[in-house]
Design an enzyme around this catalytic site. Structure first.
Site, mmCIF file in Angstrom:
data_model
loop_
_atom_site.group_PDB
_atom_site.id
_atom_site.type_symbol
_atom_site.label_atom_id
_atom_site.label_comp_id
_atom_site.label_asym_id
_atom_site.label_seq_id
_atom_site.Cartn_x
_atom_site.Cartn_y
_atom_site.Cartn_z
ATOM 1 C CE LYS A 1 -1.992 -1.238 3.924
ATOM 2 N NZ LYS A 1 -1.307 -2.529 4.172
ATOM 3 N NE ARG B 1 -4.650 -1.749 9.899
ATOM 4 C CZ ARG B 1 -3.538 -1.277 9.303
ATOM 5 N NH1 ARG B 1 -3.511 -0.074 8.829
ATOM 6 N NH2 ARG B 1 -2.496 -2.042 9.199
ATOM 7 N NE ARG C 1 7.788 -2.566 6.204
ATOM 8 C CZ ARG C 1 6.474 -2.492 6.318
ATOM 9 N NH1 ARG C 1 5.773 -1.853 5.418
ATOM 10 N NH2 ARG C 1 5.857 -3.060 7.328
ATOM 11 N NE ARG D 1 6.211 -0.692 10.077
ATOM 12 C CZ ARG D 1 5.092 -0.656 9.351
ATOM 13 N NH1 ARG D 1 5.042 0.049 8.231
ATOM 14 N NH2 ARG D 1 4.018 -1.315 9.730
ATOM 15 N NE ARG E 1 2.102 -5.417 10.891
ATOM 16 C CZ ARG E 1 3.172 -5.214 10.118
ATOM 17 N NH1 ARG E 1 4.344 -5.702 10.459
ATOM 18 N NH2 ARG E 1 3.056 -4.498 9.031
HETATM 19 P P1 AP5 Z 1 4.911 -1.619 1.819
HETATM 20 O O1 AP5 Z 1 4.562 -0.783 0.631
HETATM 21 O O2 AP5 Z 1 5.650 -0.981 2.933
HETATM 22 O O3 AP5 Z 1 3.615 -2.403 2.325
HETATM 23 P P2 AP5 Z 1 2.340 -1.901 3.101
HETATM 24 O O4 AP5 Z 1 1.143 -2.555 2.521
HETATM 25 O O5 AP5 Z 1 2.341 -0.400 3.179
HETATM 26 O O6 AP5 Z 1 2.664 -2.590 4.481
HETATM 27 P P3 AP5 Z 1 2.524 -2.087 5.980
HETATM 28 O O7 AP5 Z 1 3.234 -3.108 6.821
HETATM 29 O O8 AP5 Z 1 3.004 -0.656 6.133
HETATM 30 O O9 AP5 Z 1 1.036 -2.174 6.189
HETATM 31 P P4 AP5 Z 1 0.339 -2.300 7.521
HETATM 32 O O10 AP5 Z 1 -1.061 -2.063 7.117
HETATM 33 O O11 AP5 Z 1 0.601 -3.522 8.280
HETATM 34 O O12 AP5 Z 1 1.050 -1.164 8.399
HETATM 35 P P5 AP5 Z 1 0.595 0.283 8.830
HETATM 36 O O13 AP5 Z 1 1.800 1.138 8.882
HETATM 37 O O14 AP5 Z 1 -0.588 0.747 8.071
HETATM 38 O O15 AP5 Z 1 5.749 -2.875 1.256
HETATM 39 C C1 AP5 Z 1 6.276 -3.843 2.160
HETATM 40 C C2 AP5 Z 1 7.653 -4.285 1.648
HETATM 41 O O16 AP5 Z 1 7.496 -4.982 0.399
HETATM 42 C C3 AP5 Z 1 8.631 -3.127 1.360
HETATM 43 O O17 AP5 Z 1 9.918 -3.550 1.698
HETATM 44 C C4 AP5 Z 1 8.524 -2.908 -0.160
HETATM 45 O O18 AP5 Z 1 9.722 -2.402 -0.734
HETATM 46 C C5 AP5 Z 1 8.216 -4.323 -0.654
HETATM 47 N N1 AP5 Z 1 7.332 -4.337 -1.814
HETATM 48 C C6 AP5 Z 1 6.201 -3.600 -1.998
HETATM 49 N N2 AP5 Z 1 5.617 -3.927 -3.174
HETATM 50 C C7 AP5 Z 1 6.407 -4.908 -3.727
HETATM 51 C C8 AP5 Z 1 6.320 -5.660 -4.928
HETATM 52 N N3 AP5 Z 1 5.313 -5.490 -5.790
HETATM 53 N N4 AP5 Z 1 7.268 -6.592 -5.160
HETATM 54 C C9 AP5 Z 1 8.293 -6.793 -4.293
HETATM 55 N N5 AP5 Z 1 8.438 -6.093 -3.133
HETATM 56 C C10 AP5 Z 1 7.484 -5.176 -2.859
HETATM 57 O O19 AP5 Z 1 0.077 -0.002 10.312
HETATM 58 C C11 AP5 Z 1 0.956 -0.382 11.336
HETATM 59 C C12 AP5 Z 1 0.184 -0.499 12.639
HETATM 60 O O20 AP5 Z 1 -0.412 0.765 12.969
HETATM 61 C C13 AP5 Z 1 -0.986 -1.489 12.645
HETATM 62 O O21 AP5 Z 1 -0.576 -2.801 12.922
HETATM 63 C C14 AP5 Z 1 -1.880 -0.893 13.760
HETATM 64 O O22 AP5 Z 1 -1.381 -1.212 15.030
HETATM 65 C C15 AP5 Z 1 -1.711 0.610 13.543
HETATM 66 N N6 AP5 Z 1 -2.720 1.168 12.620
HETATM 67 C C16 AP5 Z 1 -2.468 1.760 11.416
HETATM 68 N N7 AP5 Z 1 -3.607 2.146 10.833
HETATM 69 C C17 AP5 Z 1 -4.606 1.792 11.678
HETATM 70 C C18 AP5 Z 1 -6.024 1.898 11.616
HETATM 71 N N8 AP5 Z 1 -6.648 2.437 10.555
HETATM 72 N N9 AP5 Z 1 -6.740 1.414 12.665
HETATM 73 C C19 AP5 Z 1 -6.142 0.878 13.743
HETATM 74 N N10 AP5 Z 1 -4.811 0.723 13.855
HETATM 75 C C20 AP5 Z 1 -4.041 1.178 12.832
#
Ligand code: AP5
Length: 215
Positions: free
Chosen positions: A14, A89, A128, A161, A172
């Site tokens: 994402k 979410r 990552r 992270r 997660r």
């Molecule tokens: P990346 O683009 O970083 O993936 P992502 O989908 O953004 O993954 P996240 O881990 O950031 O998502 P998440 O939803 O778990 O975390 P968030 O920060 O929102 O890509 C991942 C890796 O793959 C990178 O190394 C990239 O280079 C590689 N990659 C990407 N695309 C690729 C491809 N096509 N091919 C090969 N490699 C690729 O949330 C974290 C925490 O915050 C949650 O657990 C929760 O505690 C809290 N939180 C956040 N939002 C909320 C909410 N709305 N409600 C409640 N709690 C929340």
């Protein structure tokens, strides 16, 4: 103006897609994960409340998340359109977003459901690396920096992270299945959902989504 949601489990890409779309379109990137990490780093009350949830891979309470999203949206003019990354979410957050749009103006155009198989997600998350200063995202094999451990953009130090440990990733993924997957049928019923195969190269995902946005 209509906004979009980037929906999908941890590691589907994402944030990587959002970085591309930011450069190609005028959508404003709203990542609740980034906002919450910034709150933790600054030691704000929101950060103090969110810390233990995020470290263990649990969702931060809906009321906290909805408050920071509404604050963020209200900073821009009513004509702005947003790209939500990692939000909503839960069904409660999705309903909360509808209520925010009613109060501030706005609506949704597309919900992109990024689909990637679980073993690929695990590889993406464990590999990552993120820049400590600018937040640029790398991967040890698929998107390595020119110099190991150093950001190409600003030479900042790359780190892993805390929630990218294998145990927390599994938690997660479980939380995603239980609390976020119901949003897929929620938005499908509204006719907003578009499934995107995000298991290939990042450029392929970028192109699929951009094609829809520019059609
Ligand atoms: P990346 O683009 O970083 O993936 P992502 O989908 O953004 O993954 P996240 O881990 O950031 O998502 P998440 O939803 O778990 O975390 P968030 O920060 O929102 O890509 C991942 C890796 O793959 C990178 O190394 C990239 O280079 C590689 N990659 C990407 N695309 C690729 C491809 N096509 N091919 C090969 N490699 C690729 O949330 C974290 C925490 O915050 C949650 O657990 C929760 O505690 C809290 N939180 C956040 N939002 C909320 C909410 N709305 N409600 C409640 N709690 C929340």
């Amino acid at each position: 103006m209509k906004s979009i949601i980037l929906l999908g489990g941890p590691g589907v890409g994402k944030g990587t897609l959002a970085d591309f779309l930011k450069k190609q379109t005028d959508y404003i990137h709203v990542s609740t994960g980034d906002m919450l990490r910034a709150a933790i780093q600054s030691g704000s009350p929101v950060g103090l409340e969110a810390k233990s949830f995020m470290e263990t891979g649990r969702l931060v309470p809906d009321s906290v998340v909805l408050r920071i999203v509404e604050e963020r949206i209200s900073q821009d003019s009513t004509g702005a359109r947003f790209m939500f990354d990692g939000f909503p979410r839960t069904i409660e957050q999705a309903e909360g977003l509808d209520a925010i749009f009613k109060r501030l103006g706005g609506s949704l155009n597309h919900v992109f459901n990024l689909v990637v198989e679980r073993p690929v997600l695990l590889r993406r998350l464990t590999g990552r690396r993120v820049c400590k200063t600018c937040g640029a995202v790398y991967h040890v094999t698929s998107r390595p920096p020119k110099q190991e451990g150093v950001c190409d953009v600003d030479a900042g130090e790359l780190y892993q992270r805390t929630d990218d440990s294998e145990a927390t990733i599994l938690n997660r993924l479980e939380v995603y299945e239980k609390q976020t997957v119901p949003l897929i049928s929620f938005y499908r019923k509204k006719g907003l959902l578009r499934d995107i195969d995000a298991g290939g190269k990042a450029e392929e995902t970028d192109a699929l989504v951009l094609k829809v946005l520019t059609a």
